[in-house]
Design an enzyme around this catalytic site. Structure first.
Site, PDB file in Angstrom:
ATOM      1  N   ASN A 283     -10.053  24.317  13.795  1.00 31.48           N
ATOM      2  CA  ASN A 283      -9.008  24.276  13.071  1.00 31.48           C
ATOM      3  C   ASN A 283      -8.141  25.413  12.740  1.00 31.48           C
ATOM      4  O   ASN A 283      -8.576  26.509  12.195  1.00 31.48           O
ATOM      5  CB  ASN A 283      -9.334  23.425  12.183  1.00 31.48           C
ATOM      6  CG  ASN A 283      -7.831  23.793  10.888  1.00 31.48           C
ATOM      7  OD1 ASN A 283      -6.735  24.131  11.020  1.00 31.48           O
ATOM      8  ND2 ASN A 283      -7.862  23.186   9.595  1.00 31.48           N
TER       9      ASN A 283
ATOM     10  N   HIS B 262      -2.314  17.687  14.273  1.00 30.47           N
ATOM     11  CA  HIS B 262      -2.733  18.737  13.476  1.00 30.47           C
ATOM     12  C   HIS B 262      -4.258  18.381  13.392  1.00 30.47           C
ATOM     13  O   HIS B 262      -5.391  17.642  12.956  1.00 30.47           O
ATOM     14  CB  HIS B 262      -2.712  18.896  12.177  1.00 30.47           C
ATOM     15  CG  HIS B 262      -3.761  20.264  11.563  1.00 30.47           C
ATOM     16  ND1 HIS B 262      -3.765  21.635  12.342  1.00 30.47           N
ATOM     17  CD2 HIS B 262      -4.141  20.258  10.515  1.00 30.47           C
ATOM     18  CE1 HIS B 262      -4.902  22.544  11.532  1.00 30.47           C
ATOM     19  NE2 HIS B 262      -5.164  22.261  10.215  1.00 30.47           N
TER      20      HIS B 262
ATOM     21  N   CYS C 161      -1.186  24.486   7.931  1.00 31.58           N
ATOM     22  CA  CYS C 161      -1.340  24.302   8.979  1.00 31.58           C
ATOM     23  C   CYS C 161      -0.281  22.825   9.120  1.00 31.58           C
ATOM     24  O   CYS C 161       0.265  22.496  10.738  1.00 31.58           O
ATOM     25  CB  CYS C 161      -2.783  23.273   8.736  1.00 31.58           C
ATOM     26  SG  CYS C 161      -4.049  24.158   8.045  1.00 31.58           S
TER      27      CYS C 161
HETATM   28  N1  ACO Z   1     -23.920  23.416   7.061  1.00 27.42           N
HETATM   29  C1  ACO Z   1     -24.579  22.717   5.609  1.00 27.42           C
HETATM   30  N2  ACO Z   1     -24.542  22.065   4.602  1.00 27.42           N
HETATM   31  C2  ACO Z   1     -23.114  21.707   4.392  1.00 27.42           C
HETATM   32  C3  ACO Z   1     -21.988  22.949   4.680  1.00 27.42           C
HETATM   33  C4  ACO Z   1     -22.985  23.429   5.598  1.00 27.42           C
HETATM   34  N3  ACO Z   1     -21.850  24.131   6.881  1.00 27.42           N
HETATM   35  N4  ACO Z   1     -21.267  23.385   3.718  1.00 27.42           N
HETATM   36  C5  ACO Z   1     -21.075  22.191   3.014  1.00 27.42           C
HETATM   37  N5  ACO Z   1     -22.898  21.821   2.733  1.00 27.42           N
HETATM   38  C6  ACO Z   1     -23.658  21.163   1.871  1.00 27.42           C
HETATM   39  C7  ACO Z   1     -22.859  21.367   0.452  1.00 27.42           C
HETATM   40  O1  ACO Z   1     -23.216  22.220  -0.479  1.00 27.42           O
HETATM   41  C8  ACO Z   1     -23.013  19.965  -0.013  1.00 27.42           C
HETATM   42  O2  ACO Z   1     -24.412  20.104  -0.430  1.00 27.42           O
HETATM   43  P1  ACO Z   1     -24.839  19.317  -2.101  1.00 27.42           P
HETATM   44  O3  ACO Z   1     -24.556  17.891  -2.291  1.00 27.42           O
HETATM   45  O4  ACO Z   1     -26.342  19.841  -1.912  1.00 27.42           O
HETATM   46  O5  ACO Z   1     -24.879  20.055  -2.434  1.00 27.42           O
HETATM   47  C9  ACO Z   1     -23.188  19.286   1.415  1.00 27.42           C
HETATM   48  O6  ACO Z   1     -23.001  20.078   2.056  1.00 27.42           O
HETATM   49  C10 ACO Z   1     -21.457  18.303   0.656  1.00 27.42           C
HETATM   50  O7  ACO Z   1     -20.672  19.467   0.478  1.00 27.42           O
HETATM   51  P2  ACO Z   1     -19.125  18.894   0.987  1.00 27.42           P
HETATM   52  O8  ACO Z   1     -18.506  19.945   0.962  1.00 27.42           O
HETATM   53  O9  ACO Z   1     -18.695  17.615  -0.109  1.00 27.42           O
HETATM   54  O10 ACO Z   1     -19.013  18.184   2.088  1.00 27.42           O
HETATM   55  P3  ACO Z   1     -17.655  17.231   3.142  1.00 27.42           P
HETATM   56  O11 ACO Z   1     -18.591  15.883   3.511  1.00 27.42           O
HETATM   57  O12 ACO Z   1     -16.657  17.188   1.965  1.00 27.42           O
HETATM   58  O13 ACO Z   1     -17.328  18.245   3.986  1.00 27.42           O
HETATM   59  C11 ACO Z   1     -15.756  19.345   5.010  1.00 27.42           C
HETATM   60  C12 ACO Z   1     -17.060  19.420   4.016  1.00 27.42           C
HETATM   61  C13 ACO Z   1     -16.609  19.349   6.431  1.00 27.42           C
HETATM   62  C14 ACO Z   1     -15.003  20.992   5.168  1.00 27.42           C
HETATM   63  C15 ACO Z   1     -14.923  18.517   4.475  1.00 27.42           C
HETATM   64  O14 ACO Z   1     -14.491  18.234   3.653  1.00 27.42           O
HETATM   65  C16 ACO Z   1     -12.935  18.474   4.919  1.00 27.42           C
HETATM   66  O15 ACO Z   1     -13.255  18.692   6.524  1.00 27.42           O
HETATM   67  N6  ACO Z   1     -12.575  18.770   4.024  1.00 27.42           N
HETATM   68  C17 ACO Z   1     -10.784  19.097   4.902  1.00 27.42           C
HETATM   69  C18 ACO Z   1     -10.671  20.111   5.069  1.00 27.42           C
HETATM   70  C19 ACO Z   1      -9.876  20.655   6.094  1.00 27.42           C
HETATM   71  O16 ACO Z   1      -9.242  19.122   6.505  1.00 27.42           O
HETATM   72  N7  ACO Z   1      -9.265  21.422   5.348  1.00 27.42           N
HETATM   73  C20 ACO Z   1      -8.108  22.448   6.412  1.00 27.42           C
HETATM   74  C21 ACO Z   1      -6.514  20.728   6.281  1.00 27.42           C
HETATM   75  S1  ACO Z   1      -5.842  21.980   6.101  1.00 27.42           S
HETATM   76  C22 ACO Z   1      -5.906  22.967   6.940  1.00 27.42           C
HETATM   77  O17 ACO Z   1      -5.977  22.944   7.873  1.00 27.42           O
HETATM   78  C23 ACO Z   1      -5.379  24.819   6.731  1.00 27.42           C
END
Ligand code: ACO
Length: 333
Positions: A290, A260, A119
């Site tokens: 993204n 980004h 990214c």
């Molecule tokens: N729909 C519904 N529930 C979901 C989904 C979904 N799509 N995905 C995960 N969940 C659930 C999980 O199973 C978990 O359930 P549980 O608590 O029963 O186990 C719960 O939601 C929380 O999951 P987390 O993965 O901890 O959710 P989080 O709040 O961290 O959000 C996310 C996930 C949106 C991916 C977040 O971590 C994020 O944005 N991270 C940064 C990602 C990023 O920026 N990546 C790219 C950077 S580098 C680049 O750009 C290549």
């Protein structure tokens, strides 16, 4: 002008490209156990663009974005002497996407190479390109940031697949007599010790021990979202603050903070902690998701075409990505 001696660098043209196919949260609800409410609340994303034909991908999006940037610059492709494509979704590692793009738009025999910084790729590339022009070696460089993330997504992985879309952004940079133009400040960093938080394995043995219990698809992106989130939410704010401190610029002197688009919460947290005006921190993740190396260039092109940035303005680019990598770039346009 003596090559490289005290020159500036002009962003002569800007362009972007996205696929026509829109993948909405409602579409994803039909494909996996998720909801529009969860996705919007956690990421700010409502829809994203994805390629839907085998003939479309990083190569075609990159060609379209660079052609538009050349048109915007009023330049012919054969005036370029280097093409850089930042991508992690190149169709092939050999030849580079850049070599094929250069040939397709008509820039041969310009030098060409791909740059891999996930990214952060577009910001890394404009930093490198600015330095190469200032070195005196190149006069006109086409820089593309492009990722067709949908081609490396496992749509069975709901925590990751909802985030990503496909896009390309491009700029044409030219040597300029006005030394005030170009990159005023740049940083590029990487920490490979954290590679396991975002990776794309090509072979079984590349899957780390920590993921050995999980169903990982070869060739698909794997992400530890929570870890990246924690890293990015602090790092983005620090990077913007450092850029302001080290350039001596205050937010009122920056026309746009072009971040980004990883997650709206990451961008808004940095914006709010630093007290930046919302209209100076562009957000389009709601419509495009993204798009990895595509996102910063796509934002820049949309701002440019909408007249929200213009010649004479100062803009700040910032990105964090797989590697892990992170980079900033402050430009006088
Ligand atoms: N729909 C519904 N529930 C979901 C989904 C979904 N799509 N995905 C995960 N969940 C659930 C999980 O199973 C978990 O359930 P549980 O608590 O029963 O186990 C719960 O939601 C929380 O999951 P987390 O993965 O901890 O959710 P989080 O709040 O961290 O959000 C996310 C996930 C949106 C991916 C977040 O971590 C994020 O944005 N991270 C940064 C990602 C990023 O920026 N990546 C790219 C950077 S580098 C680049 O750009 C290549």
């Amino acid at each position: 002008m003596t090559p490289g001696a005290g020159c500036g660098v002009r962003i002569a043209g800007v362009g972007s490209a996205v696929p026509a196919r829109v993948l909405t949260n409602a579409d994803l609800e039909k494909m996996m156990d998720t909801s529009d409410e969860w996705i919007v609340q956690r990421t700010g994303i409502h829809e994203r663009r994805i390629v839907d034909q085998p003939t479309q991908g990083t190569f075609t999006l990159s060609c379209d974005a660079l052609s538009r940037a050349l048109e915007d610059a009023g330049m012919k492709a054969n005036e370029l002497d280097l093409v850089i494509v930042a991508t992690v979704t190149g169709e092939m590692t050999c030849p580079s996407v850049a070599a094929r793009v250069s040939a397709e738009v008509g820039a041969t025999p310009a030098a060409a190479f791909d740059l891999v910084a996930a990214c952060s790729g577009f910001v890394y590339s404009i930093n490198v390109a600015d330095s190469l022009v200032r070195s005196g070696r190149f006069d006109a460089i086409g820089v593309v940031g492009c990722d067709a993330m949908s081609t490396v997504i496992d749509y069975g992985d709901r925590s990751l697949s909802i985030l990503f879309g496909d896009a390309a952004g491009a700029v044409v940079l030219t040597r300029d007599e006005d030394q005030a133009l170009g990159c005023l400040y740049q940083t590029m960093f990487a920490d490979g010790s954290n590679w396991e938080s975002l990776y794309m394995p090509r072979r079984e043995y590349e899957i780390p021990q920590s993921d050995s219990e999980n169903a990982i698809r070869i060739g698909c992106l794997r992400m530890r979202g929570r870890e990246i989130y924690k890293f990015a939410v602090v790092k983005m704010r620090q990077m913007i603050q450092n850029a302001l401190d080290e350039t001596g610029l205050c937010p009122s002197q920056i026309s746009q903070f072009i971040c980004h688009q990883s997650n709206v919460r990451i961008i808004e947290a940095a914006r709010d902690k630093l007290g930046l005006p919302p209209d100076k921190v562009y957000i389009n993740i709601d419509k495009y998701g993204n798009s990895s190396a595509g996102s910063v260039g796509l934002c820049f092109d949309q701002l440019w075409r909408a007249g929200k940035i213009k010649r004479g303005d100062t803009v700040l680019f910032v990105a964090i990505g797989g590697g892990l990598t992170w980079a900033t770039s402050v430009w006088k346009l």
